[in-house]
Write a protein that holds these residues in place. Structure first.
Motif, mmCIF file in Angstrom:
data_model
loop_
_atom_site.group_PDB
_atom_site.id
_atom_site.type_symbol
_atom_site.label_atom_id
_atom_site.label_comp_id
_atom_site.label_asym_id
_atom_site.label_seq_id
_atom_site.Cartn_x
_atom_site.Cartn_y
_atom_site.Cartn_z
ATOM 1 N N MET A 1 4.395 -6.075 76.590
ATOM 2 C CA MET A 1 3.985 -5.432 75.334
ATOM 3 C C MET A 1 3.824 -3.924 75.516
ATOM 4 N N GLU A 2 3.264 -3.500 76.643
ATOM 5 C CA GLU A 2 3.130 -2.064 76.916
ATOM 6 C C GLU A 2 4.496 -1.397 77.006
ATOM 7 N N ASN A 3 5.445 -2.063 77.657
ATOM 8 C CA ASN A 3 6.788 -1.497 77.796
ATOM 9 C C ASN A 3 7.496 -1.399 76.442
ATOM 10 N N VAL A 4 7.324 -2.408 75.602
ATOM 11 C CA VAL A 4 7.918 -2.374 74.259
ATOM 12 C C VAL A 4 7.312 -1.227 73.457
ATOM 13 N N LYS A 5 6.001 -1.065 73.557
ATOM 14 C CA LYS A 5 5.323 0.014 72.832
ATOM 15 C C LYS A 5 5.837 1.385 73.293
ATOM 16 N N LYS A 6 5.992 1.565 74.604
ATOM 17 C CA LYS A 6 6.509 2.832 75.128
ATOM 18 C C LYS A 6 7.930 3.076 74.648
ATOM 19 N N ARG A 7 8.732 2.027 74.617
ATOM 20 C CA ARG A 7 10.114 2.171 74.148
ATOM 21 C C ARG A 7 10.142 2.565 72.676
ATOM 22 N N GLU A 8 9.293 1.940 71.861
ATOM 23 C CA GLU A 8 9.229 2.291 70.443
ATOM 24 C C GLU A 8 8.795 3.742 70.256
ATOM 25 N N GLN A 9 7.841 4.194 71.045
ATOM 26 C CA GLN A 9 7.390 5.587 70.961
ATOM 27 C C GLN A 9 8.524 6.529 71.362
ATOM 28 N N HIS A 10 9.275 6.162 72.397
ATOM 29 C CA HIS A 10 10.388 6.990 72.838
ATOM 30 C C HIS A 10 11.469 7.064 71.757
ATOM 31 N N LEU A 11 11.799 5.930 71.164
ATOM 32 C CA LEU A 11 12.813 5.920 70.105
ATOM 33 C C LEU A 11 12.339 6.707 68.885
ATOM 34 N N GLN A 12 11.064 6.609 68.556
ATOM 35 C CA GLN A 12 10.516 7.377 67.439
ATOM 36 C C GLN A 12 10.604 8.866 67.737
ATOM 37 N N TYR A 13 10.289 9.260 68.963
ATOM 38 C CA TYR A 13 10.368 10.660 69.364
ATOM 39 C C TYR A 13 11.809 11.159 69.250
ATOM 40 N N LYS A 14 12.758 10.360 69.733
ATOM 41 C CA LYS A 14 14.171 10.757 69.655
ATOM 42 C C LYS A 14 14.632 10.890 68.205
ATOM 43 N N LYS A 15 14.107 10.023 67.338
ATOM 44 C CA LYS A 15 14.475 10.060 65.933
ATOM 45 C C LYS A 15 13.935 11.336 65.268
ATOM 46 N N GLU A 16 12.710 11.711 65.654
ATOM 47 C CA GLU A 16 12.084 12.900 65.075
ATOM 48 C C GLU A 16 12.602 14.188 65.692
ATOM 49 N N ASN A 17 13.143 14.137 66.888
ATOM 50 C CA ASN A 17 13.641 15.314 67.605
ATOM 51 C C ASN A 17 15.072 15.054 68.093
ATOM 52 N N PRO A 18 16.033 14.983 67.157
ATOM 53 C CA PRO A 18 17.404 14.609 67.548
ATOM 54 C C PRO A 18 18.115 15.652 68.420
#
Length: 188
Positions: A164-181
């Protein structure tokens, strides 16, 4: 309205609503994680406590009380043999402690704890008294299986929490990439 067009105001409301939903989702995930931690921990502790009320195994001379095995098993570790499985106890206790602080450390502790608890199955005899007398193991009793179950529940629980921690980190990373393309992987 304050120098802004009506369309801009609508966009601002949509963005604020999106941030509220994301914040709610993050809190909801954290709440699920805390509930799971408690459930796995409490289940493991209950199984361990129940194991202490049962017989652990039987030898040709008697059946061993699980509480006495826990209390005196450390002395047999020095002599080796089946008593080496007693090391699962401190590993399990430390995994309970570290589960709250560091799930990855707890995961490895619980993995070794589970393996040590299973190592008892590899031995055909146990040291039965201080004089060094050994007796053949004739059967495993509920206390042993509850103890192994306690270790297994903790192992599965910590693996789920780390996942669950790894999934959460991945979601945060993808969100960051989406906000900072414009940022590439080197600037994360």
């Amino acid at each position: 309205i304050n120098g802004q067009s009506p369309g801009w105001s609508a966009c601002t409301k949509i963005i604020q609503a999106h941030h509220s939903i994301c914040h709610y989702h993050m809190l909801n995930c954290m709440d699920k994680s805390l509930k799971l931690k408690k459930r796995f921990l409490i289940t493991s502790i209950i199984l361990f406590a129940l194991s202490l009320t049962q017989k652990a195994y039987c030898t040709t001379s008697e059946c061993a009380n699980s509480f006495l095995v826990l209390a005196l098993g450390w002395a047999g570790v020095i002599s080796g043999g089946a008593a080496i499985s007693w090391l699962a106890n401190p590993l399990l206790f430390f995994s309970w402690i570290f589960q709250k602080k560091n799930a990855k450390v707890a995961m490895f502790l619980s993995m070794f704890s589970f393996l040590f608890s299973l190592s008892f199955l590899m031995f055909g005899e146990v040291l039965d008294n201080e004089a060094g007398g050994k007796h053949a193991i004739t059967g495993l009793k509920p206390g042993y299986w509850l103890w192994v179950s306690s270790n297994f529940v903790m192992l599965i629980g910590t693996y789920v929490l780390v996942y669950m921690e790894n999934v959460k980190k991945r979601e945060q990373h993808l969100q960051y990439k989406k906000e900072n393309p414009t940022r590439d992987y080197l600037h994360w």
